[in-house]
Design a protein around this motif. Structure first.
Motif, mmCIF file in Angstrom:
data_model
loop_
_atom_site.group_PDB
_atom_site.id
_atom_site.type_symbol
_atom_site.label_atom_id
_atom_site.label_comp_id
_atom_site.label_asym_id
_atom_site.label_seq_id
_atom_site.Cartn_x
_atom_site.Cartn_y
_atom_site.Cartn_z
ATOM 1 N N VAL A 356 33.306 49.690 48.775
ATOM 2 C CA VAL A 356 33.628 48.540 47.935
ATOM 3 C C VAL A 356 33.177 47.251 48.611
ATOM 4 C CG1 VAL A 356 35.534 47.189 46.985
ATOM 5 C CG2 VAL A 356 35.523 49.674 46.734
ATOM 6 N N ASN A 360 30.394 44.825 46.940
ATOM 7 C CA ASN A 360 30.796 43.456 46.636
ATOM 8 C C ASN A 360 29.887 42.452 47.334
ATOM 9 O OD1 ASN A 360 32.785 41.453 45.559
ATOM 10 N ND2 ASN A 360 33.161 41.116 47.736
ATOM 11 N N ILE A 372 33.872 44.919 40.592
ATOM 12 C CA ILE A 372 34.202 45.266 41.972
ATOM 13 C C ILE A 372 34.710 44.016 42.682
ATOM 14 C CG2 ILE A 372 33.302 46.116 44.173
ATOM 15 C CD1 ILE A 372 31.177 47.618 42.586
ATOM 16 N N GLY A 373 35.936 44.099 43.210
ATOM 17 C CA GLY A 373 36.514 43.002 43.962
ATOM 18 C C GLY A 373 36.314 43.182 45.451
ATOM 19 N N SER A 386 39.833 45.377 42.249
ATOM 20 C CA SER A 386 38.746 45.848 41.388
ATOM 21 C C SER A 386 39.303 46.454 40.103
ATOM 22 C CB SER A 386 37.913 46.901 42.125
ATOM 23 O OG SER A 386 37.451 46.429 43.374
#
Length: 684
Positions: A356, A360, A372-373, A386
Motif C-alpha cells: 500500500v 500510494n 489507496i490511502g 483505503s
C-alpha cells in the motif's frame, strides 16, 4: 472466495420460441425449385435414444449438422451454444466449471450440470468434461426441457447430444490450422484407417490451441495475462465390427489445459452504502463500467483429463442390446488473487502495508470508488486509510487456491426393440460412482512469486482459511420408455425412470493446524482453526462429522404427437426433471453464522445485516433436491415444397427448490452485503 450451493423457493419459467429455416432461390418459381432439388435436408436425430427424423420428436430439438458445425468453425462448447436459441453459457471462473442456461434453468458453480451430456451415446457426468475440444463432429443435438425420464439425474434443463464420425474403410487424413489476433492459433489433425477391412478400424486425432486472450492487466504493464488459454488433447478410437450383429466402439482421451482463471471484474453494487455516504460510484451497473483488470497475482488454471470408454451394440431378432462403460479422471486446480483486502485480514501484515505504501507513493489510481490511502485500513476507521474492493494490486487480498478433482466410473445396459414396429420400447439399468474432492483456501501473499499449495503451514504463503472435503456419490437407476402409433398419424409415448442417489461427505481439513489471521472467536487471539466449523464457539467437539443422505425420485414423461397433415405436426408433452440434493463444503453455515448473521451464542458477534433492513441469509451445509415439472406445446411444419421449416413451441416450467449459486464476497469475510445469484430470465 467462498461458494455456496443453496435451495430456493419455487421459480416459474415460461417462454415462447420459433425457428425458421429457408434456402436461397426465392427468384425461381416453386415448381422450378422443386425440380432443381431446392429443399431442406431431412435431419435424423437420436434425442430419444433411437434414430428417427427430427420432425418425429415430440419436443424442441436444435440439430446442428456437420456442414453447419464446420462452416461455423465449432471446436468448443461456446461455438455450438452460440448457434442455439434459448441457450447461453458462462465460463469465467475456470475451464472446468461452465454453467449452461437452457430455457432459464441454469447450472450452479461447483455443482453438477443441469443437463445431460452424451458423446457418442455415452453419458458424461463430470462437469469438467463439457468444456473441451470436440473433433470429427458429425452432429450436435440440444434437446430442451427436463429430460429426466430419458437421461436421468441432472437432466433438469435438457440434454446435449454429441455425435462424431466413426473410422471406416476409407483412409483419411485431415489437418486444420487457424490463426487470429492476440496470438491466437489452433490446430486439429485426424487420421483414420482400416486395420482389417470391413472389420477393424482405427481413428487417431490430436489438437492444440493457444491464445493470449482479449484482456490485459493494467497493473502489470498491460500484459496479456488475464484470460490466456493453452490446451492440447490426443484421442484414439477403435471400432470393431466383430460380426454382422456385434459392434464394439472403444475410445481413449488424454488432455491438458493451462489457462487463466477467475476472469471476474469486481464492481460495487451497494445501494445502501452509496446513499448513506453520498458515493454514487458504490452503486454501479455492470453494463456501464469499463472492465479494468489489475491484480498483482497472475492466475493459473491447470487441468489434466484421462477418459476411457467402450460401448457395444448387439443386434438380435427384433431387439438390440446396448451397453457401455466409462472411466473419467479429471483433475482441476487454480490459483489467483484473493478477495480479502476489503475485510482487513492482512492489514497488520508487513507485506500488505508495504504494498500500500509503494502504490500510494507511486500515485497508482484504482477504478472508482476504490482508492489507496497511506494505510490498508478501511477509510471508515481511518481517515487516511483505503477503500479496497476485490482483486486489487495490493498484497492485502491474499491468494486463493481451489482444487476440484473428480473420478467417475459408470455403466449402462439397455434392451430396445426395432424402430420400425408400431410399438417401440426400451428398458435398462444404470450405475454411477463418483469420487470428488473440492477445496478452497485463502493463503498469504508475500509479494513474491507465490508457492502453490492448497494447504501451507508456515512459509511465505501460509494458509489462513480452508474448506476441503471428499464427496462420494453412488447412483442406481432403472428406466424404460415406449412409443406407440395409435393411428397412422398419431403417436403416444411414455417414459419413466427411477433414480436412487446416495451421497457422503467427509471433511479433509486438519484439526491440529491453526492460523494467525482471522479471529474466529472474536477474543482478540489469532490462534483459531482453519475452518469456522471447527471454532470452539460453535463446535466444542473440535471435529467435523461425516454426513450421509439418500435422494430418490420417479421421473415420468408423456408425449403426444399428431400429423395434422403431410406438412404439419402438432405435439405436446409433460415431464419431470430431478437434481439430487447434496452438501456444501463443510463450514459454509458456520462462516455465515459467524461473520454475516453475526449472532454467536457468546454475544461476541456484531449484528449488522438486520440493522440495514437486509434479510439475513440462511445457509446450511446441505441443500435439498431440485425437481421441475414442464409442459410444452408446439408445432413443426414443412412448407413451400420442403424449402421452409417453421417450428414453434410454448412451454411452462415450475421448479421447486432450485439450486443456485450464492457468492459471498471474500473467504470467511466480515461483510455487510452479500450478492445473490438466481437463475437468469428465460430466453426462447
Amino acid at each position: 472466495m467462498k461458494h455456496f450451493l443453496l435451495s430456493s423457493a419455487c421459480t416459474l419459467l415460461t417462454g415462447l420460441g420459433f425457428s425458421l429455416l429457408i434456402t436461397p432461390g426465392e427468384a425461381l418459381a416453386q415448381d422450378e425449385q422443386a425440380s432443381a432439388g431446392y429443399s431442406l435436408e431431412e435431419v435424423t436425430v437420436t434425442a430419444r435414444r433411437r434414430t428417427e427424423s427430427l420432425r418425429d420428436v415430440p419436443g424442441t430439438v436444435t440439430a446442428l449438422t456437420s456442414d453447419v458445425l464446420e462452416g461455423a468453425g465449432v471446436r468448443r462448447a461456446e461455438g455450438f451454444i452460440a448457434l442455439t436459441p434459448g441457450v447461453t453459457m458462462v465460463n469465467a471462473a475456470e475451464v472446468g466449471d461452465t454453467q449452461v442456461n437452457i430455457r432459464g434453468i441454469n447450472g450452479a458453480r461447483d455443482a453438477e450440470n443441469s443437463f445431460a451430456l452424451l458423446v457418442d451415446g455415452i453419458l458424461y457426468t463430470n462437469p469438467a468434461a463439457f468444456n473441451r475440444e470436440y473433433s470429427n463432429l458429425k452432429q450436435i443435438e440440444i434437446f430442451k426441457g427436463p429430460q429426466g425420464a430419458i437421461y436421468g439425474r441432472s437432466a433438469a434443463a435438457g440434454a446435449i447430444i454429441v455425435t462424431t464420425e466413426k473410422p471406416n474403410n476409407d483412409v483419411s487424413f485431415d489437418a486444420t490450422v487457424s490463426f487470429a489476433e492476440d496470438d491466437t492459433y489452433s490446430g486439429l489433425f485426424s487420421y483414420s484407417t482400416p486395420l482389417i477391412e470391413d472389420e477393424l478400424y482405427l481413428g487417431l486425432s490430436a489438437d492444440f490451441s493457444q491464445s493470449d486472450g482479449f484482456y490485459t492487466n493494467s497493473f502489470q504493464n498491460n500484459a496479456p495475462i488475464v484470460d490466456t488459454y493453452e490446451g492440447r488433447n490426443v484421442n484414439a478410437r477403435l471400432v470393431w465390427e466383430a460380426s454382422d450383429a456385434l459392434e464394439i466402439d472403444s475410445k481413449l482421451r488424454y488432455g491438458e489445459v493451462d489457462a487463466s482463471s477467475i476472469v471476474f471484474y469486481s464492481i460495487f453494487h451497494l445501494p445502501v452504502f452509496a446513499a448513506a455516504t453520498n458515493t454514487p460510484a458504490a452503486n454501479q451497473d455492470s453494463n456501464d463500467v469499463e472492465f479494468v483488470f489489475n491484480p498483482n497475482i497472475v492466475s493459473d488454471n491447470d487441468q489434466e483429463a484421462l477418459e476411457f470408454s467402450t460401448k457395444f451394440d448387439y443386434s438380435m431378432e427384433n431387439t438390440t442390446l446396448t451397453g457401455w462403460m466409462l472411466y473419467s479422471d479429471i483433475e482441476n486446480d487454480l490459483i489467483s488473487d484473493g478477495t480479502s483486502a476489503a475485510f482487513g485480514f492482512y492489514n497488520g501484515d508487513a507485506a500488505c502495508q508495504q504494498s500500500v505504501t509503494d502504490l500510494n507513493a507511486a500515485g497508482y489510481q484504482l477504478p472508482s470508488p476504490q482508492f489507496i490511502g497511506t494505510s490498508p485500513v478501511g477509510v471508515i476507521f481511518d481517515p487516511n486509510g483505503s477503500f479496497l474492493g476485490a482483486y486489487t494490486p495490493t498484497t492485502c487480498d491474499g491468494i486463493q487456491e481451489q482444487l476440484r478433482n473428480q473420478k467417475d466410473l459408470s455403466f449402462e445396459l439397455r434392451l430396445a426393440s426395432d424402430a420400425d414396429e408400431a410399438l417401440r420400447w426400451m428398458a435398462g439399468v444404470y450405475f454411477l460412482d463418483i469420487e470428488r474432492q473440492v477445496g478452497v483456501s485463502l493463503n498469504r501473499d508475500s509479494g513474491l512469486a507465490p508457492v502453490r499449495g492448497l494447504l501451507q503451514v508456515g512459509g511465505p504463503n501460509s494458509t489462513a482459511s480452508l474448506t476441503y472435503d471428499q464427496f462420494d456419490t453412488r447412483v442406481m437407476s432403472a428406466f424404460g420408455q415406449i412409443e406407440y402409433d395409435i393411428t397412422d398419424t398419431a403417436e403416444l409415448s411414455f417414459a419413466l425412470r427411477y433414480d436412487n442417489e446416495d451421497r457422503d461427505v467427509s471433511s479433509l481439513v486438519p484439526t491440529n493446524v491453526t492460523q494467525s489471521v482471522i479471529d474466529l472467536n472474536f477474543d482478540g487471539i489469532f490462534d483459531d482453526p482453519l475452518n469456522p466449523a471447527l471454532s470452539s464457539l460453535i463446535n466444542p467437539t473440535g471435529s467435523i462429522p461425516d454426513k450421509n443422505k439418500t435422494f430418490s425420485e420417479l421421473q415420468p414423461k408423456v408425449s403426444l404427437a399428431w400429423d395434422v397433415s403431410d406438412s404439419t405436426k402438432l405435439f405436446g408433452s409433460w415431464g419431470v426433471g430431478f437434481k439430487a440434493g447434496g452438501f456444501n463444503n463443510s463450514g459454509s453455515a458456520a462462516t455465515v453464522d459467524i461473520f454475516i448473521n453475526g449472532f454467536i451464542n457468546t454475544g461476541a458477534g456484531v449484528p449488522f445485516a438486520d440493522d440495514l433492513g437486509v434479510p439475513l441469509p440462511v445457509i446450511t451445509d446441505d441443500y435439498e433436491e431440485e425437481t421441475s415439472s414442464a409442459f410444452e406445446l408446439g408445432f413443426k411444419s414443412r412448407l413451400m415444397g420442403g424449402r421452409l421449416n417453421l417450428d414453434g413451441a410454448v412451454y411452462h416450467t415450475v421448479v421447486d427448490d432450485m439450486q443456485f449459486f450464492e457468492f459471498m464476497v471474500g473467504t470467511f469475510g466480515l461483510l455487510r452485503v452479500c450478492l445473490l445469484y438466481t437463475s437468469p430470465s428465460p430466453r426462447d
